[in-house]
Design a protein around this motif. Structure first.
Motif, PDB file in Angstrom:
ATOM      1  N   UNK A  45      45.302  49.586 -45.830  1.00 42.49           N
ATOM      2  CA  UNK A  45      46.499  49.079 -46.487  1.00 42.49           C
ATOM      3  C   UNK A  45      46.782  47.699 -45.923  1.00 42.49           C
ATOM      4  N   UNK A  46      47.380  46.885 -46.726  1.00 46.52           N
ATOM      5  CA  UNK A  46      47.656  45.497 -46.365  1.00 46.52           C
ATOM      6  C   UNK A  46      49.101  45.186 -46.732  1.00 46.52           C
ATOM      7  N   UNK A  47      49.763  44.446 -45.843  1.00 47.56           N
ATOM      8  CA  UNK A  47      51.111  43.974 -46.169  1.00 47.56           C
ATOM      9  C   UNK A  47      51.336  42.633 -45.491  1.00 47.56           C
ATOM     10  N   UNK A  48      52.232  41.880 -46.056  1.00 47.70           N
ATOM     11  CA  UNK A  48      52.606  40.586 -45.501  1.00 47.70           C
ATOM     12  C   UNK A  48      53.449  40.829 -44.260  1.00 47.70           C
ATOM     13  N   UNK A  49      53.220  40.048 -43.215  1.00 51.31           N
ATOM     14  CA  UNK A  49      53.949  40.172 -41.956  1.00 51.31           C
ATOM     15  C   UNK A  49      54.357  38.761 -41.534  1.00 51.31           C
ATOM     16  N   UNK A  50      55.467  38.280 -42.059  1.00 50.59           N
ATOM     17  CA  UNK A  50      55.862  36.891 -41.820  1.00 50.59           C
ATOM     18  C   UNK A  50      54.862  35.974 -42.500  1.00 50.59           C
ATOM     19  N   UNK A  51      54.278  35.060 -41.732  1.00 49.31           N
ATOM     20  CA  UNK A  51      53.249  34.164 -42.266  1.00 49.31           C
ATOM     21  C   UNK A  51      51.859  34.791 -42.219  1.00 49.31           C
ATOM     22  N   UNK A  52      51.738  35.943 -41.575  1.00 44.14           N
ATOM     23  CA  UNK A  52      50.448  36.600 -41.371  1.00 44.14           C
ATOM     24  C   UNK A  52      50.288  37.792 -42.312  1.00 44.14           C
ATOM     25  N   UNK A  53      49.147  38.445 -42.206  1.00 47.97           N
ATOM     26  CA  UNK A  53      48.876  39.676 -42.937  1.00 47.97           C
ATOM     27  C   UNK A  53      48.622  40.784 -41.929  1.00 47.97           C
ATOM     28  N   UNK A  54      49.114  41.963 -42.236  1.00 48.31           N
ATOM     29  CA  UNK A  54      48.906  43.123 -41.374  1.00 48.31           C
ATOM     30  C   UNK A  54      48.097  44.163 -42.132  1.00 48.31           C
ATOM     31  N   UNK A  55      46.999  44.576 -41.526  1.00 45.23           N
ATOM     32  CA  UNK A  55      46.127  45.589 -42.106  1.00 45.23           C
ATOM     33  C   UNK A  55      46.215  46.853 -41.267  1.00 45.23           C
ATOM     34  N   UNK A  56      46.359  47.986 -41.925  1.00 48.55           N
ATOM     35  CA  UNK A  56      46.227  49.286 -41.282  1.00 48.55           C
ATOM     36  C   UNK A  56      44.911  49.867 -41.758  1.00 48.55           C
ATOM     37  N   UNK A  57      44.029  50.119 -40.817  1.00 47.94           N
ATOM     38  CA  UNK A  57      42.677  50.563 -41.140  1.00 47.94           C
ATOM     39  C   UNK A  57      42.433  51.923 -40.494  1.00 47.94           C
ATOM     40  N   UNK A  58      41.907  52.835 -41.278  1.00 50.13           N
ATOM     41  CA  UNK A  58      41.461  54.123 -40.755  1.00 50.13           C
ATOM     42  C   UNK A  58      39.991  54.285 -41.127  1.00 50.13           C
ATOM     43  N   UNK A  59      39.173  54.463 -40.111  1.00 51.33           N
ATOM     44  CA  UNK A  59      37.753  54.730 -40.349  1.00 51.33           C
ATOM     45  C   UNK A  59      37.598  56.209 -40.654  1.00 51.33           C
ATOM     46  N   UNK A  60      36.820  56.535 -41.655  1.00 45.56           N
ATOM     47  CA  UNK A  60      36.691  57.924 -42.080  1.00 45.56           C
ATOM     48  C   UNK A  60      35.657  58.699 -41.281  1.00 45.56           C
ATOM     49  N   UNK A  61      34.904  57.999 -40.434  1.00 43.35           N
ATOM     50  CA  UNK A  61      33.996  58.683 -39.513  1.00 43.35           C
ATOM     51  C   UNK A  61      33.796  57.818 -38.278  1.00 43.35           C
ATOM     52  N   UNK A  62      33.454  58.452 -37.193  1.00 43.99           N
ATOM     53  CA  UNK A  62      33.239  57.728 -35.931  1.00 43.99           C
ATOM     54  C   UNK A  62      32.041  56.785 -36.022  1.00 43.99           C
ATOM     55  N   UNK A  63      31.123  57.064 -36.919  1.00 41.48           N
ATOM     56  CA  UNK A  63      29.937  56.221 -37.075  1.00 41.48           C
ATOM     57  C   UNK A  63      30.298  54.806 -37.511  1.00 41.48           C
ATOM     58  N   UNK A  64      31.446  54.642 -38.125  1.00 44.09           N
ATOM     59  CA  UNK A  64      31.856  53.325 -38.616  1.00 44.09           C
ATOM     60  C   UNK A  64      32.436  52.444 -37.512  1.00 44.09           C
ATOM     61  N   UNK A  65      32.600  53.002 -36.317  1.00 46.87           N
ATOM     62  CA  UNK A  65      33.203  52.252 -35.215  1.00 46.87           C
ATOM     63  C   UNK A  65      32.400  51.001 -34.866  1.00 46.87           C
ATOM     64  N   UNK A  66      31.077  51.084 -34.923  1.00 48.35           N
ATOM     65  CA  UNK A  66      30.242  49.918 -34.613  1.00 48.35           C
ATOM     66  C   UNK A  66      30.522  48.772 -35.576  1.00 48.35           C
ATOM     67  N   UNK A  67      30.747  49.088 -36.843  1.00 41.13           N
ATOM     68  CA  UNK A  67      31.021  48.054 -37.835  1.00 41.13           C
ATOM     69  C   UNK A  67      32.326  47.334 -37.570  1.00 41.13           C
ATOM     70  N   UNK A  68      33.385  48.091 -37.245  1.00 40.38           N
ATOM     71  CA  UNK A  68      34.675  47.451 -36.988  1.00 40.38           C
ATOM     72  C   UNK A  68      34.619  46.669 -35.680  1.00 40.38           C
TER      73      UNK A  68
END
Length: 92
Positions: A15-38
């Protein structure tokens, strides 16, 4: 110019939302295998000399909060695309 993207819903919830002049992303990886990518996305920004480009906050259960400076928004999305968290990125 606005940017649109399509999530790889097999790998990530985002999910993404505006945070002042910045952007705030909330990210949930659906498996632990994706940890290397993030971690690669984070390392990409850690390797540059700009200290305030993005801020990563790690939470429990494969969740991340990422604050992205406005001028690094496109670059952040491109890095997510590179790691296949996004299937499509387009400027409209």
């Amino acid at each position: 110019m606005k940017i649109e993207y399509k999530l790889n819903e097999k790998l990530i919830e985002l999910t993404e939302k505006k945070n002042g002049d910045d952007f705030e992303f909330s990210i949930t990886l659906l498996s632990k295998e994706q940890k290397k990518g993030i971690e690669k996305v984070r390392q990409y920004f850690d390797d540059n000399k700009v200290l305030t480009d993005i801020h990563f906050y790690i939470h429990a259960n494969n969740r991340y909060q990422v604050i992205v400076r406005n001028d690094f928004y496109n670059e952040f999305l491109i890095q997510l695309f590179k790691e296949q968290f996004l299937l499509e990125v387009k400027w409209v």
